[in-house]
Design a protein around this motif. Sequence first.
Motif, short mmCIF file in Angstrom:
data_model
loop_
_atom_site.label_atom_id
_atom_site.label_comp_id
_atom_site.label_asym_id
_atom_site.label_seq_id
_atom_site.Cartn_x
_atom_site.Cartn_y
_atom_site.Cartn_z
N THR A 2 0.85 -1.19 0.00
CA THR A 2 0.00 0.00 0.00
C THR A 2 0.88 1.24 0.00
O THR A 2 1.78 1.38 0.84
CB THR A 2 -0.91 0.01 1.24
N HIS A 3 0.60 2.15 -0.91
CA HIS A 3 1.47 3.32 -1.09
C HIS A 3 1.57 4.16 0.18
O HIS A 3 2.67 4.55 0.61
CB HIS A 3 0.95 4.17 -2.25
N ILE A 4 0.45 4.45 0.80
CA ILE A 4 0.45 5.34 1.95
C ILE A 4 1.20 4.71 3.13
O ILE A 4 1.87 5.39 3.90
CB ILE A 4 -1.00 5.71 2.33
N ILE A 5 1.11 3.39 3.26
CA ILE A 5 1.86 2.69 4.32
C ILE A 5 3.35 2.71 4.00
O ILE A 5 4.19 2.97 4.88
CB ILE A 5 1.35 1.25 4.48
N ASN A 6 3.70 2.44 2.74
CA ASN A 6 5.11 2.45 2.35
C ASN A 6 5.76 3.82 2.59
O ASN A 6 6.89 3.90 3.10
CB ASN A 6 5.24 2.06 0.88
N MET A 7 5.06 4.87 2.23
CA MET A 7 5.63 6.21 2.40
C MET A 7 5.80 6.55 3.88
O MET A 7 6.78 7.23 4.26
CB MET A 7 4.73 7.24 1.71
N GLU A 8 4.87 6.09 4.71
CA GLU A 8 5.00 6.35 6.15
C GLU A 8 6.22 5.62 6.72
O GLU A 8 6.96 6.18 7.55
CB GLU A 8 3.73 5.93 6.86
N LEU A 9 6.45 4.41 6.29
CA LEU A 9 7.63 3.67 6.75
C LEU A 9 8.91 4.32 6.28
O LEU A 9 9.93 4.32 6.99
CB LEU A 9 7.55 2.22 6.24
N ILE A 10 8.88 4.90 5.07
CA ILE A 10 10.07 5.59 4.55
C ILE A 10 10.35 6.85 5.37
O ILE A 10 11.49 7.13 5.74
CB ILE A 10 9.87 5.92 3.06
N ASN A 11 9.31 7.61 5.64
CA ASN A 11 9.49 8.85 6.40
C ASN A 11 10.01 8.58 7.81
O ASN A 11 10.80 9.37 8.35
CB ASN A 11 8.17 9.62 6.47
N LEU A 12 9.57 7.49 8.40
CA LEU A 12 10.02 7.14 9.75
C LEU A 12 11.39 6.48 9.75
O LEU A 12 12.03 6.36 10.80
CB LEU A 12 9.01 6.21 10.42
N ASN A 13 11.87 6.00 8.59
CA ASN A 13 13.10 5.23 8.48
C ASN A 13 13.03 3.95 9.32
O ASN A 13 13.99 3.54 9.98
CB ASN A 13 14.32 6.05 8.87
N THR A 14 11.86 3.33 9.30
CA THR A 14 11.69 2.09 10.06
C THR A 14 12.59 0.99 9.53
O THR A 14 13.13 0.18 10.31
CB THR A 14 10.21 1.65 9.99
N LEU A 15 12.78 0.95 8.20
CA LEU A 15 13.64 -0.10 7.62
C LEU A 15 15.08 0.05 8.10
O LEU A 15 15.78 -0.95 8.32
CB LEU A 15 13.56 -0.03 6.09
N GLY A 16 15.55 1.29 8.25
CA GLY A 16 16.91 1.50 8.75
C GLY A 16 17.08 0.99 10.17
O GLY A 16 18.11 0.38 10.49
N VAL A 17 16.08 1.20 11.00
CA VAL A 17 16.16 0.70 12.38
C VAL A 17 16.15 -0.82 12.40
O VAL A 17 16.89 -1.46 13.18
CB VAL A 17 14.98 1.26 13.21
N ILE A 18 15.34 -1.43 11.55
CA ILE A 18 15.27 -2.89 11.50
C ILE A 18 16.61 -3.46 11.05
O ILE A 18 17.09 -4.48 11.58
CB ILE A 18 14.12 -3.33 10.58
N ASP A 27 19.52 -2.06 11.50
CA ASP A 27 20.44 -1.90 12.64
C ASP A 27 20.31 -3.07 13.61
O ASP A 27 21.31 -3.61 14.11
CB ASP A 27 20.16 -0.59 13.36
N MET A 28 19.07 -3.47 13.87
CA MET A 28 18.84 -4.61 14.77
C MET A 28 19.40 -5.89 14.16
O MET A 28 19.95 -6.74 14.86
CB MET A 28 17.35 -4.75 15.05
N TYR A 29 19.24 -6.05 12.85
CA TYR A 29 19.72 -7.27 12.17
C TYR A 29 21.22 -7.46 12.38
O TYR A 29 21.68 -8.56 12.70
CB TYR A 29 19.39 -7.16 10.68
N PHE A 30 21.99 -6.40 12.19
CA PHE A 30 23.45 -6.52 12.30
C PHE A 30 23.94 -6.46 13.74
O PHE A 30 25.07 -6.84 14.02
CB PHE A 30 24.12 -5.42 11.47
#
Length: 749
Positions: free
Chosen positions: A365-381, A383-386
């Motif tokens: 979903t576009h609106i969900i994807n953009m919210e995750l990008i703005n929050l940088n949630t993928l970057g935090v995840i 960081d946890m992975y490594f």
Amino acid sequence: MFWKFDLHTTSHIDTLLEKEDVTLTEVMDEEDVLQECKAQNHKLVDFLVRPQCMVDLVTYITQEPSDDVEEKIKYKYPNISCELLTSDVGQINDRLGEDESLLMKLYGFLQRESPLNPLLASFFSKVLSILIGRKPEQIVEFLRKREDFVDLMIKHIGTSAIMDLLLRMLTCIEPQQLRQDVLNWLNEEKVIQRLVDMVQPSQDEDRHSNASQSLCEIIRLSRDQMFQVQGCSEPDPLLATLEKQETVEQLLSNIFDKEKNDSAIVSVIQILLTLFETRRPAPGYFCMFEGHLEICPPGMSHPSFSVNQSILEAVRPRLKDFHQLLLEPPKKNIMKTTWGVLDPPVGNTRLSVVRLVASLLQTNTHIINMELINLNTLGVILDMYFKYIWNNFLHIQVEICTAMILAMPPAQSENPEINRDQDQEPVRESHLIKHLFQKCQFIQRILDAWSSNEKEQGEGGRRRGYMGHLTRIANSIVHNSDKGPNGAKIQQLISELTEDDKERWEAFTSGQLADTNKRNTVDLVNTHHIHSSSDDEVDFKDSGFHQDSSLQQAFSDYQMQQMTSNFIEQFGFNDEEFADQDDVVDIPFDRISDINFSLNTNESANIALFEACCKEKIQQFEDAGSDEEDIWDEKDVTFAPEAQRCPRYGSLSGVISSRKCCMICLGWLFCDGCPVVSGPMWTANFDDIPMDTGSSTSIGAPAPATTTATASPSSPAVLPESAGWSSPNASPDTATGWADFSSNFSPVR
């Protein structure tokens, strides 16, 4: 046979029940009381359905035993009472389901204060469940008259047996209309809202877990029921209530607007994950299996199999709260492990949030994807992975997230970028991939982690726990850049890297990654020759076995099976024709009757040659009196190069001895290269089955004789005549000692 001769013994219960003052406890003390009850022993059943006995049985399963009772028999009678009441005997079900006073006594167990005795609760739930299945109309009518029934169920939802009873009411009531009435009744009683209220920090973990599990099961059961009963005009009211935006908002408010509670957060996320489940995904959804992401085939666009938009609308404003949970999870104590100290550990809360992010990415979903990008949630995840190198539960979820991003086409709502120079159709761009490669520095982090692991291993350290997942993530990048829907975008982002990073990536994919993939690849087929356990190599083509070895015998048996199989294949028989035909003995041999044999041979010459071969075989034993060599020493038999080859089955050098070869050929009569049978010519006439015979080589002939014959329905196939062993003057008229197969077989009746 046991019943035929009337060898069974009469149960002692029959004798016991003849006593006038027999008590219920005396009957329950009998070892075979349960077996006799299930066998519907008339005397026993008539005794159990007596009013006082039924009251006592219900009392045992609803009343706490006395504290002064010996522990080993404290729950003996409650257990036996439950088994008797649930033995599914019609008379017992009728008496219990139709007597309101008994039902009221049974129902009184729910009116006790919490917590309920878990063992007695299981007895109560089991008895009421079987009544719901056998007497649904009576039980539903009785429960609907009790105004506090739903309140009591929610009150005791922390007891697992009560939760099971609630789910039983949703699954075991027939017919369909009655089930729909029950759903409407429970929805009117706001059972969903009451269960939602149980998932909040003020309640204990048992209520969190059982209320969450109840809601998850209601979702799954309702969706399955809607798919199975497609003709049902009425929707499931409980599922509709759960999917409402205000219901999801209430769930999220319970965990974010109050103190943080790990158990409540995990329970709410579990409900959301169930709401995001797509049993039969609609077109555009993706399936993740063992690290591979594939587009699910187009299926039914049924509302129960796709994510309701109202759920996404309720979750989107709370994404920042979930992101904050990754940064500041509920306080956890320091955890000491065998390899180090975790401060703080990952925790169930953060792991559940990562799973939720993976499910949200799957909706694309576009609106969900953009919210995750703005929050940088993928970057935090990442960081946890490594950081947590040994938590594979976390690693697999991160791998799923990255695979989703790399393999998903851009969301439909994203604004297309038009290449105006080439006047092409609008091309969608995935903002998630751009964010992953640029903001999160995906490629650089993979290369750095790989190099750091190799350095650590080179110094004697352990291989990091995420390296297997990291290998699959790197392979996913390579695969999707070549064949994925975002291949052009991935290649563009890689080309925009610095020269140093591009060189490192190219060297990594062609070197370390390729070597790792090669080591991880298992050859399913081994084409190398088989080696024995000794130093000597066994080559089936160029070297022979020892004449007396067991391996030679085994290989000879194998050759026999192969020759038999080829014979059956050439003559057209199949497995069914060799099966037992006791029931169809009148079937004619139609195919055999079409085969005409004409055999010519010189029996005396064959016998002489056979004896010569045998004499050569045992020549070593004639020198038994010699002092120079031991007659029991193993010796090799040497054949001429051409003589060692079976013309029909290729090079089998020294595998089959002369005698065995002769015996095989004499048995099947189709190895024209054998010295015993190759001399005379024989012909076979196949009217319906053409046969081609290839070249053959005679044993002992000065030069191989090659003859090619083509069979047709009008001309029989002629096997080639072997030079040096044939009898050119032999004819069918002069042959003796052989059966004549020239005439047709008559059908067997």
